[in-house]
Motif scaffolding. Structure first.
Motif, PDB file in Angstrom:
ATOM      1  N   VAL A  12     -71.471  -2.587  -6.036  1.00  0.00           N
ATOM      2  CA  VAL A  12     -71.165  -2.842  -4.630  1.00  0.00           C
ATOM      3  C   VAL A  12     -70.379  -4.144  -4.519  1.00  0.00           C
ATOM      4  CG1 VAL A  12     -72.107  -3.217  -2.329  1.00  0.00           C
ATOM      5  CG2 VAL A  12     -73.246  -1.633  -3.897  1.00  0.00           C
ATOM      6  N   ASP A  49     -69.401   0.740  -2.647  1.00  0.00           N
ATOM      7  CA  ASP A  49     -70.039   0.940  -3.949  1.00  0.00           C
ATOM      8  C   ASP A  49     -69.070   1.676  -4.871  1.00  0.00           C
ATOM      9  OD1 ASP A  49     -71.639   1.363  -6.121  1.00  0.00           O
ATOM     10  OD2 ASP A  49     -73.344   2.168  -4.997  1.00  0.00           O
ATOM     11  N   THR A 118     -73.696  -7.707  -8.296  1.00  0.00           N
ATOM     12  CA  THR A 118     -74.431  -6.747  -7.480  1.00  0.00           C
ATOM     13  C   THR A 118     -75.802  -6.498  -8.087  1.00  0.00           C
ATOM     14  OG1 THR A 118     -72.393  -5.655  -6.802  1.00  0.00           O
ATOM     15  CG2 THR A 118     -74.438  -4.414  -6.534  1.00  0.00           C
TER      16      THR A 118
END
Length: 322
Positions: A12, A49, A118
């Protein structure tokens, strides 16, 4: 525009565009031809994402302005691999946290060499692991210190999970291979000390907690301090140590790099210190992220709280990627 041309995109990540246009009506973001988000006010940014597999992507931002009469586009292409940049498997970072309420992944920020990562998972329990007790059996561990160490391990290893793998490495000037723990074992102190060689021998790609018990000296190791630190800092190993004698700069640095701790003790306090150490290990959080956007070599990890009431007490400081 971010990500930048020629960079890598995984997990992400924010997609952001800056514009000097006035009266912006709308910004559309596309990844590989598909509309993935819309921004209507500055900063024009969305989160997307990119998945867990590194691949090339075409990212386009279309800026509509002047009541949709004007449109400008910005386009970048990310790459699957290039130069010395590489990605590694999921990175696990054990950490000790003081918090007034249960911790969530949104409560912390993880950066690697200054690049935000992330978070894939935040676990409140450490999960099954390999535990290796690295025990100094040199002549200087006489006077009851070695006996106290083995008795403490016999008793306090009962605090570990039933699915943990428990091993022991005995060393003097020679380092014995890791083997399953034998309860009630008696060992005669003898010989010199090869501390760095012993610690290096435990390096593993499995989640491993090495607990070193020593009087701190090292007179016989063939492995240099820098080489030993590199070996253990490129793995999923966390090193903790109980030192029964003089300070050890090597153990201090090894614990700092891997997110462990070093405590001082004596034959009479050793069991108590080991008890506290294992309870502390059992209560650590584990943050998991997928590294991206960094070159090979040393990767410094920094974890910061995002909300009040969260204090990061200790965490792995980094690792070597090759």
């Amino acid at each position: 525009m971010s990500p930048q041309q020629g960079s890598q995109a995984i997990g992400v990540l924010p997609i952001e565009v800056r514009t000097t246009k006035q009266a912006v009506s709308r910004v559309e973001f596309y990844v590989d031809g598909a509309l993935v988000g819309v921004g209507r006010q500055a900063p024009y940014r969305i989160l997307h994402d990119f998945g867990t597999v590194l691949a090339a992507h075409e990212i386009v931002a279309k800026v509509y302005s002047n009541n949709y009469r004007d449109v400008d586009s910005s386009r970048v292409t990310t790459i699957a691999a290039g130069g010395e940049t590489l990605n590694v498997d999921l990175v696990e970072v054990p950490m000790r946290v003081r918090t007034s309420q249960p911790l969530a992944s949104s409560d912390i920020a993880v950066k690697e060499n200054g690049i935000e990562q992330t978070i894939r998972e935040l676990r409140a329990d450490r999960g099954p692991a390999r535990f290796v007790f690295v025990v100094d059996r040199s002549l200087s561990m006489g006077g009851g210190k070695l006996d106290a160490a083995l008795r403490a391990i016999d008793e306090e290893s009962k605090l570990l999970r039933s699915d943990d793998r428990v091993e022991i490495v005995l060393f003097n000037h020679n380092v014995m291979p890791a083997r399953p723990l034998i309860r009630g074992e008696h060992v005669q102190p003898s010989g010199g000390t090869s501390l760095r060689d012993a610690v290096s021998s435990v390096a593993s790609r499995d989640r491993t907690y090495a607990i070193v018990i020593t009087d701190g000296g090292d007179r016989n190791s063939m492995t240099s301090e820098a080489e030993a630190l590199r070996k253990i800092s490129g793995t999923k190993l966390t090193l903790d140590a109980i030192v029964l004698g003089s300070d050890s700069r090597f153990l201090d640095r090894a614990a700092m790099n891997t997110g462990g701790s070093v405590v001082r003790g004596s034959a009479s306090t050793l069991r108590r210190e080991l008890h506290r150490m294992i309870l502390d290990i059992n209560s650590r959080y584990t943050v998991v992220y997928q590294s991206h956007g960094n070159a090979s070599g040393w990767r410094a990890i920094r974890i910061d709280p995002r909300r009040r009431g969260v204090e990061i007490l200790n965490a792995r400081k980094g690792y070597f990627a090759s």
